[in-house]
Design an enzyme around this catalytic site. Structure first.
Site, PDB file in Angstrom:
ATOM      1  N   ARG A 133      -0.192  -8.790  13.517  1.00 41.47           N
ATOM      2  CA  ARG A 133      -0.775  -7.825  12.565  1.00 41.47           C
ATOM      3  C   ARG A 133      -1.556  -8.540  11.465  1.00 41.47           C
ATOM      4  O   ARG A 133      -2.623  -8.078  11.049  1.00 41.47           O
ATOM      5  CB  ARG A 133       0.340  -6.979  11.939  1.00 41.47           C
ATOM      6  CG  ARG A 133       0.879  -5.914  12.897  1.00 41.47           C
ATOM      7  CD  ARG A 133       2.262  -5.438  12.513  1.00 41.47           C
ATOM      8  NE  ARG A 133       2.310  -4.755  11.227  1.00 41.47           N
ATOM      9  CZ  ARG A 133       3.429  -4.576  10.528  1.00 41.47           C
ATOM     10  NH1 ARG A 133       4.583  -5.036  10.986  1.00 41.47           N
ATOM     11  NH2 ARG A 133       3.390  -3.930   9.386  1.00 41.47           N
ATOM     12  N   ARG A 144      -9.605   0.561   8.568  1.00 41.71           N
ATOM     13  CA  ARG A 144      -9.083  -0.767   8.842  1.00 41.71           C
ATOM     14  C   ARG A 144     -10.088  -1.616   9.591  1.00 41.71           C
ATOM     15  O   ARG A 144      -9.801  -2.773   9.902  1.00 41.71           O
ATOM     16  CB  ARG A 144      -7.842  -0.620   9.720  1.00 41.71           C
ATOM     17  CG  ARG A 144      -6.538  -1.004   9.051  1.00 41.71           C
ATOM     18  CD  ARG A 144      -5.440  -0.621  10.031  1.00 41.71           C
ATOM     19  NE  ARG A 144      -4.254  -1.369   9.839  1.00 41.71           N
ATOM     20  CZ  ARG A 144      -3.180  -0.900   9.179  1.00 41.71           C
ATOM     21  NH1 ARG A 144      -3.199   0.283   8.630  1.00 41.71           N
ATOM     22  NH2 ARG A 144      -2.111  -1.634   9.097  1.00 41.71           N
ATOM     23  N   LYS A 164       0.826  -1.212   0.000  1.00 37.96           N
ATOM     24  CA  LYS A 164       0.000   0.000   0.000  1.00 37.96           C
ATOM     25  C   LYS A 164       0.856   1.257   0.000  1.00 37.96           C
ATOM     26  O   LYS A 164       0.617   2.183  -0.770  1.00 37.96           O
ATOM     27  CB  LYS A 164      -0.908   0.053   1.247  1.00 37.96           C
ATOM     28  CG  LYS A 164      -1.943  -1.039   1.336  1.00 37.96           C
ATOM     29  CD  LYS A 164      -2.897  -0.808   2.516  1.00 37.96           C
ATOM     30  CE  LYS A 164      -2.204  -0.815   3.879  1.00 37.96           C
ATOM     31  NZ  LYS A 164      -1.709  -2.139   4.301  1.00 37.96           N
ATOM     32  N   ARG A 208      11.445  -0.996  10.875  1.00 37.18           N
ATOM     33  CA  ARG A 208      10.390  -0.635  11.822  1.00 37.18           C
ATOM     34  C   ARG A 208      10.346  -1.639  12.963  1.00 37.18           C
ATOM     35  O   ARG A 208      10.527  -2.829  12.762  1.00 37.18           O
ATOM     36  CB  ARG A 208       9.032  -0.613  11.105  1.00 37.18           C
ATOM     37  CG  ARG A 208       8.690   0.743  10.541  1.00 37.18           C
ATOM     38  CD  ARG A 208       7.515   0.714   9.622  1.00 37.18           C
ATOM     39  NE  ARG A 208       6.361  -0.006  10.154  1.00 37.18           N
ATOM     40  CZ  ARG A 208       5.196  -0.098   9.522  1.00 37.18           C
ATOM     41  NH1 ARG A 208       5.040   0.483   8.340  1.00 37.18           N
ATOM     42  NH2 ARG A 208       4.200  -0.768  10.054  1.00 37.18           N
ATOM     43  N   ARG A 237      11.715  -5.906   5.376  1.00 37.89           N
ATOM     44  CA  ARG A 237      11.484  -4.540   4.905  1.00 37.89           C
ATOM     45  C   ARG A 237      12.417  -3.540   5.595  1.00 37.89           C
ATOM     46  O   ARG A 237      12.677  -3.620   6.785  1.00 37.89           O
ATOM     47  CB  ARG A 237      10.035  -4.158   5.179  1.00 37.89           C
ATOM     48  CG  ARG A 237       9.719  -2.709   4.871  1.00 37.89           C
ATOM     49  CD  ARG A 237       8.243  -2.465   4.724  1.00 37.89           C
ATOM     50  NE  ARG A 237       7.529  -2.512   5.982  1.00 37.89           N
ATOM     51  CZ  ARG A 237       6.216  -2.291   6.085  1.00 37.89           C
ATOM     52  NH1 ARG A 237       5.500  -2.065   5.000  1.00 37.89           N
ATOM     53  NH2 ARG A 237       5.640  -2.338   7.252  1.00 37.89           N
TER      54      ARG A 237
HETATM   55  P1  ADP Z   1       1.115  -1.863   7.850  1.00 40.01           P
HETATM   56  O1  ADP Z   1       0.026  -1.623   6.853  1.00 40.01           O
HETATM   57  O2  ADP Z   1       2.379  -2.333   7.235  1.00 40.01           O
HETATM   58  O3  ADP Z   1       0.683  -2.691   9.019  1.00 40.01           O
HETATM   59  P2  ADP Z   1       0.915   0.875   8.922  1.00 40.01           P
HETATM   60  O4  ADP Z   1       2.053   1.796   8.944  1.00 40.01           O
HETATM   61  O5  ADP Z   1      -0.242   1.190   8.049  1.00 40.01           O
HETATM   62  O6  ADP Z   1       1.566  -0.513   8.526  1.00 40.01           O
HETATM   63  O7  ADP Z   1       0.358   0.677  10.412  1.00 40.01           O
HETATM   64  C1  ADP Z   1       1.201   0.393  11.495  1.00 40.01           C
HETATM   65  C2  ADP Z   1       0.370   0.233  12.762  1.00 40.01           C
HETATM   66  O8  ADP Z   1      -0.300   1.465  13.069  1.00 40.01           O
HETATM   67  C3  ADP Z   1      -0.734  -0.807  12.682  1.00 40.01           C
HETATM   68  O9  ADP Z   1      -0.273  -2.113  12.974  1.00 40.01           O
HETATM   69  C4  ADP Z   1      -1.715  -0.276  13.743  1.00 40.01           C
HETATM   70  O10 ADP Z   1      -1.295  -0.626  15.054  1.00 40.01           O
HETATM   71  C5  ADP Z   1      -1.600   1.225  13.607  1.00 40.01           C
HETATM   72  N1  ADP Z   1      -2.621   1.737  12.673  1.00 40.01           N
HETATM   73  C6  ADP Z   1      -2.414   2.261  11.432  1.00 40.01           C
HETATM   74  N2  ADP Z   1      -3.571   2.602  10.841  1.00 40.01           N
HETATM   75  C7  ADP Z   1      -4.560   2.272  11.714  1.00 40.01           C
HETATM   76  C8  ADP Z   1      -5.978   2.344  11.702  1.00 40.01           C
HETATM   77  N3  ADP Z   1      -6.657   2.826  10.625  1.00 40.01           N
HETATM   78  N4  ADP Z   1      -6.659   1.909  12.783  1.00 40.01           N
HETATM   79  C9  ADP Z   1      -6.032   1.430  13.857  1.00 40.01           C
HETATM   80  N5  ADP Z   1      -4.693   1.311  13.944  1.00 40.01           N
HETATM   81  C10 ADP Z   1      -3.958   1.727  12.887  1.00 40.01           C
END
Ligand code: ADP
Ligand code: ZN
Length: 209
Positions: free
Chosen positions: A164, A88, A13, A153, A122
């Site tokens: 996750r 999400r 994404k 990360r 990554r």
């Molecule tokens: P990835 O898609 O690789 O998991 P992100 O950077 O999008 O990575 O998200 C990292 C973390 O941030 C998620 O595992 C979650 O804990 C939190 N997070 C991100 N977006 C949301 C969301 N829309 N709702 C709840 N938690 C979120």
């Protein structure tokens, strides 16, 4: 044009979001990046978010929705935006419906067994957020795009990734059907290269201009 990028962690994404943002002049809004920025600055939101993110859990809907609502109403979003990592959960999607109209949901599909390998290998640029995979870096520690430092990360470790991915299946995957029913879903196969995925995506976006 208001776009949502949907897909499991590691589906690509962020990579597509960077390309779309450049190609279509849309602000790239990543809730993950916003949380990481708060964590870096140790704000109250950052402290709260960290307690969830480090465990591979979702930050509560209420906090997340408030952040997004504030962000998409800023001046730079008046001609559209691209959301990466939001919504999400179904409640987040319902909240977004009340805030704004959604024009297209791009769902990047990747074989599940590929995701673990992609995420654990990554590396991310700390300045421009570009992603790389160690298998293609040949020991390089700087970003090819901007020269920034690459880092891993904290949540890209096998244990956190497992949780996750489990959270994705339970909380986020139902959004595919949710948006399909509303006629907004565009599926793209994400097992190929970032360039191939972007070619598919931009073909679709060009039909919508
Ligand atoms: P990835 O898609 O690789 O998991 P992100 O950077 O999008 O990575 O998200 C990292 C973390 O941030 C998620 O595992 C979650 O804990 C939190 N997070 C991100 N977006 C949301 C969301 N829309 N709702 C709840 N938690 C979120
Ligand atoms: Zn960079």
């Amino acid at each position: 044009m208001n776009i949502i990028l949907l897909g499991a962690p590691g589906a690509g994404k962020g990579t597509q979001a960077t390309k779309i943002a450049e190609g279509y002049q849309l602000p790239h809004i990543s809730t993950g990046d916003i949380f990481r920025e708060h964590m870096k600055n140790q704000t109250p939101i950052g402290v709260l978010a960290k307690s969830y993110i480090d465990k591979g859990q979702l930050v509560p809907d209420e906090v997340t929705c408030e952040i997004v609502e504030e962000r998409i109403h800023r001046e730079d979003c008046k001609n559209g935006y691209m959301l990466d990592g939001f919504p999400r959960t179904i409640p987040q999607a319902e909240a977004l419906n009340k805030m704004s109209k959604v024009d297209l949901v791009i769902n990047i599909e990747v074989d599940f067994n590929l995701l673990m390998e992609r995420l654990c290998g990554r590396r991310v640029c700390k300045d421009c957020r570009e992603s790389y995979h160690i298998s293609r870096l040949n020991g390089e520690t700087k970003c090819a795009r901007c020269g920034g430092e690459l880092y891993q990360r904290k949540d890209d470790n096998p244990e956190t990734v497992k949780s996750r991915l489990a959270v994705y299946q339970v909380e986020t995957a139902p959004l595919i059907e949710y948006y399909e029913k509303r006629g907004l879903l565009f599926n793209v196969v994400g097992n190929t290269t970032p360039e191939d995925v972007y070619a598919e995506v931009s073909k679709k976006l060009d039909t919508m201009k």
